[in-house]
Write a protein that holds these residues in place. Sequence first.
Motif, PDB file in Angstrom:
ATOM      1  N   UNK A 182     162.971 -22.931 113.112  1.00  9.69           N
ATOM      2  CA  UNK A 182     162.934 -21.773 112.223  1.00  9.69           C
ATOM      3  C   UNK A 182     164.289 -21.549 111.562  1.00  9.69           C
ATOM      4  N   UNK A 183     165.350 -21.661 112.347  1.00 11.54           N
ATOM      5  CA  UNK A 183     166.691 -21.416 111.812  1.00 11.54           C
ATOM      6  C   UNK A 183     167.057 -22.448 110.749  1.00 11.54           C
ATOM      7  N   UNK A 184     166.584 -23.672 110.908  1.00 11.13           N
ATOM      8  CA  UNK A 184     166.952 -24.751 109.974  1.00 11.13           C
ATOM      9  C   UNK A 184     166.197 -24.682 108.650  1.00 11.13           C
ATOM     10  N   UNK A 185     165.162 -23.852 108.571  1.00 10.89           N
ATOM     11  CA  UNK A 185     164.328 -23.821 107.374  1.00 10.89           C
ATOM     12  C   UNK A 185     165.090 -23.290 106.159  1.00 10.89           C
ATOM     13  N   UNK A 186     164.889 -23.943 105.059  1.00  7.72           N
ATOM     14  CA  UNK A 186     165.405 -23.462 103.771  1.00  7.72           C
ATOM     15  C   UNK A 186     164.207 -23.036 102.934  1.00  7.72           C
ATOM     16  N   UNK A 187     164.040 -21.745 102.756  1.00 10.33           N
ATOM     17  CA  UNK A 187     162.865 -21.235 102.057  1.00 10.33           C
ATOM     18  C   UNK A 187     163.064 -21.288 100.550  1.00 10.33           C
ATOM     19  N   UNK A 188     162.030 -21.683  99.821  1.00  4.36           N
ATOM     20  CA  UNK A 188     162.128 -21.690  98.349  1.00  4.36           C
ATOM     21  C   UNK A 188     162.252 -20.270  97.808  1.00  4.36           C
ATOM     22  N   UNK A 189     162.771 -20.151  96.606  1.00  4.82           N
ATOM     23  CA  UNK A 189     162.834 -18.858  95.950  1.00  4.82           C
ATOM     24  C   UNK A 189     161.456 -18.482  95.426  1.00  4.82           C
ATOM     25  N   UNK A 190     161.177 -17.194  95.343  1.00  4.64           N
ATOM     26  CA  UNK A 190     159.851 -16.774  94.862  1.00  4.64           C
ATOM     27  C   UNK A 190     159.655 -17.068  93.387  1.00  4.64           C
ATOM     28  N   UNK A 191     158.468 -17.540  93.060  1.00  2.12           N
ATOM     29  CA  UNK A 191     158.105 -17.689  91.647  1.00  2.12           C
ATOM     30  C   UNK A 191     157.855 -16.325  91.025  1.00  2.12           C
ATOM     31  N   UNK A 192     157.397 -15.381  91.855  1.00  4.14           N
ATOM     32  CA  UNK A 192     157.174 -14.007  91.419  1.00  4.14           C
ATOM     33  C   UNK A 192     157.963 -13.082  92.331  1.00  4.14           C
ATOM     34  N   UNK A 193     159.194 -12.739  91.955  1.00  6.32           N
ATOM     35  CA  UNK A 193     160.008 -11.861  92.803  1.00  6.32           C
ATOM     36  C   UNK A 193     159.446 -10.443  92.837  1.00  6.32           C
ATOM     37  N   UNK A 194     159.760  -9.738  93.918  1.00  2.00           N
ATOM     38  CA  UNK A 194     159.372  -8.332  94.008  1.00  2.00           C
ATOM     39  C   UNK A 194     160.238  -7.501  93.063  1.00  2.00           C
ATOM     40  N   UNK A 195     159.725  -6.352  92.678  1.00  2.00           N
ATOM     41  CA  UNK A 195     160.519  -5.432  91.871  1.00  2.00           C
ATOM     42  C   UNK A 195     161.731  -4.958  92.678  1.00  2.00           C
ATOM     43  N   UNK A 216     134.790 -26.879  98.799  1.00  5.41           N
ATOM     44  CA  UNK A 216     135.688 -27.984  99.148  1.00  5.41           C
ATOM     45  C   UNK A 216     136.558 -27.577 100.341  1.00  5.41           C
ATOM     46  N   UNK A 217     136.140 -27.869 101.561  1.00  2.04           N
ATOM     47  CA  UNK A 217     137.005 -27.567 102.709  1.00  2.04           C
ATOM     48  C   UNK A 217     138.374 -28.226 102.523  1.00  2.04           C
ATOM     49  N   UNK A 218     139.422 -27.498 102.853  1.00  3.60           N
ATOM     50  CA  UNK A 218     140.766 -28.043 102.686  1.00  3.60           C
ATOM     51  C   UNK A 218     141.583 -27.815 103.943  1.00  3.60           C
ATOM     52  N   UNK A 219     142.661 -28.567 104.058  1.00  2.00           N
ATOM     53  CA  UNK A 219     143.620 -28.396 105.154  1.00  2.00           C
ATOM     54  C   UNK A 219     145.022 -28.547 104.580  1.00  2.00           C
ATOM     55  N   UNK A 220     145.838 -27.516 104.800  1.00  2.00           N
ATOM     56  CA  UNK A 220     147.184 -27.483 104.246  1.00  2.00           C
ATOM     57  C   UNK A 220     148.217 -27.616 105.350  1.00  2.00           C
ATOM     58  N   UNK A 221     149.294 -28.324 105.078  1.00  2.00           N
ATOM     59  CA  UNK A 221     150.435 -28.363 105.985  1.00  2.00           C
ATOM     60  C   UNK A 221     151.429 -27.285 105.554  1.00  2.00           C
ATOM     61  N   UNK A 222     152.435 -27.088 106.380  1.00  2.00           N
ATOM     62  CA  UNK A 222     153.470 -26.116 106.041  1.00  2.00           C
ATOM     63  C   UNK A 222     154.207 -26.550 104.776  1.00  2.00           C
ATOM     64  N   UNK A 223     154.472 -27.839 104.662  1.00  7.17           N
ATOM     65  CA  UNK A 223     155.139 -28.356 103.455  1.00  7.17           C
ATOM     66  C   UNK A 223     154.278 -28.125 102.220  1.00  7.17           C
ATOM     67  N   UNK A 224     152.952 -28.311 102.361  1.00  4.51           N
ATOM     68  CA  UNK A 224     152.048 -28.052 101.231  1.00  4.51           C
ATOM     69  C   UNK A 224     152.157 -26.597 100.782  1.00  4.51           C
ATOM     70  N   UNK A 225     152.196 -25.703 101.749  1.00  4.75           N
ATOM     71  CA  UNK A 225     152.238 -24.274 101.424  1.00  4.75           C
ATOM     72  C   UNK A 225     153.531 -23.916 100.693  1.00  4.75           C
ATOM     73  N   UNK A 226     154.657 -24.459 101.153  1.00  2.00           N
ATOM     74  CA  UNK A 226     155.942 -24.132 100.541  1.00  2.00           C
ATOM     75  C   UNK A 226     156.080 -24.708  99.135  1.00  2.00           C
ATOM     76  N   UNK A 227     155.265 -25.708  98.807  1.00  4.83           N
ATOM     77  CA  UNK A 227     155.311 -26.270  97.455  1.00  4.83           C
ATOM     78  C   UNK A 227     154.552 -25.419  96.447  1.00  4.83           C
ATOM     79  N   UNK A 228     153.738 -24.503  96.934  1.00  2.00           N
ATOM     80  CA  UNK A 228     152.961 -23.649  96.042  1.00  2.00           C
ATOM     81  C   UNK A 228     153.821 -22.481  95.554  1.00  2.00           C
ATOM     82  N   UNK A 229     153.470 -21.871  94.421  1.00  3.03           N
ATOM     83  CA  UNK A 229     154.238 -20.712  93.924  1.00  3.03           C
ATOM     84  C   UNK A 229     154.229 -19.578  94.951  1.00  3.03           C
ATOM     85  N   UNK A 230     155.414 -19.078  95.261  1.00  2.00           N
ATOM     86  CA  UNK A 230     155.552 -18.018  96.259  1.00  2.00           C
ATOM     87  C   UNK A 230     155.698 -16.659  95.583  1.00  2.00           C
TER      88      UNK A 230
END
Length: 538
Positions: A221-234, A284-298
């Motif tokens: 968890x500590x090593x994770x580098x999270x992407x910046x949000x595509x849609x930031x909060x106000x 279409x049943x799908x299965x996502x990995x953590x890497x897949x999720x982080x590649x999507x717009x946040x």
Amino acid sequence: MALLVAGFVRPEAFPVLAVADATVDLSPQPVVDFAKETLGFYDKPVLVGGVLVVLAGVAAAIGVLSTRRLAYGFAGLGVFGVVGVLAVVTRPDSTGVLDALPTLAGVAAGAWMLSWLVRRAAGEPGTQTSAATAHGTHAADATAPGAQAAAGTAPGAQAAAGSAPGAQAADATPHGTTAAGRDAFDRRRLLTGVAGGVAVAGASALLGWQIGDRRTVSAARVRLALPKPATPAKPIPVAADFRISGLSPFITKNQDFYRIDTALIVPQVDPNQWTLRIHGMVDRPIELTYADLLKMPLTEADVTLTCVSNEVGGDLVGNARWLGVRMAQVLRQAGLQANADMLLSTSADGFTCGTPVDVVMDGRDALFAVAMNGEALPVDHGFPVRQVVPGLYGYVSATKWVVDIKVTRFDRDEAYWTPRGWSAKGPIKTQSRIDVPKPQDSLKSGRTTIAGVAWAQHTGIDAVEVRVDNGEWRQARLAEVPGPDTWRQWSLDWDATPGRHTIQVRATDAAGHTQTEQPAPPAPDGATGWHTLTVQVT
């Protein structure tokens, strides 16, 4: 020993926790509700402590049986082992036979310690009198009372059992053990043996926890580098927080955020191994990995979460800034079928939650969240991924450690809490709370501040009113908010006069609904009533 081995296998395989989990599942719902309402945050520690107390009592009985015949003690430990193994391997997150190893190791260690202490309690070879040995009484059978401490009971239990030595000797040696034979029991040797056993058990337990901690996902968890949000909060308005002493801050710190879930031990989910499966009524049943999720717009969003167990004026509510992928976006990839109305989500520990499809798909910031207040989700709060859905109580929306989404219908499936008497759908009720002053506070007369928070997630708070001693309702000043999904601070200046006073608060949401005065308990769909407290002014 069981905890030490669990540190190498899986912390979740510790049998005491598995038995406690099974106790919750098998308990009648009124008992579970009473524990939640009475103990709050402390329900899990009390439950685990209760299991340990019961184990100590049964261990005392096993020790007593061992003074008569050691085989009886071994049989009792065997029963312990069967219960522990069954509890562990039937957990929803069990990995199979490997999870039984901690229990088996604990039983083996207990059997060895039992045998050793029984022999030690009987003294060195040759100390038994001829009266005892002439009739063929085995040292393990002829020991004076107190050998039950071999099962790990407290010295007090041994002392109590040892208060009637004559009775024990009569049972153990029907042919008549002499007083000298009874005096062969060496209390000092027994007590030093018990003390040594307790020290070894404590050291092994500590080592087990440390090993388990090192094997958790904290480092990942500590090593994770999270992407910046595509849609930031106000941006949070400066006037969102009155900064009044004692008033809940607009953003709740991670370490202060309430935690309510069914996990007795927090699931340790490696993000590199995590997957989210979406199936059921989809094209279409799908299965996502953590890497897949982080590649999507946040998307980043400020959302207040509330537990349905929260009493009027309670603290099971908190506000945070979340980062995640919109649930609607992921579900559209799978292709929801038209007649589906429920998302049955499952956590890594087997907990299930039923969320209305229409709420998730109506455009609100319903997220598969990966971060909380600018950092990866804390393990206690669902790392690596949890659900956050504004406007619904947590038991129908906020699944932590989520790994599976079954798209289904409410008339086909039930989630964890529904058969236990809670409503299948849990829209949040408009609520308000007084933070300042506290109940039974002693105040000085003169101008003082009454303040608190109010919430009506995804509707918003439009007004808060306060009254003193059933007088006129007065409009409170409202803080600014970035949107309708968070709580809202409020405050009111009051000229306090000497005497005892009752303060009440009520909120009106943006849809025009004002809190009802009618009190109702949390079950089955959330508490109602006006938060009321009494203060003394001098």
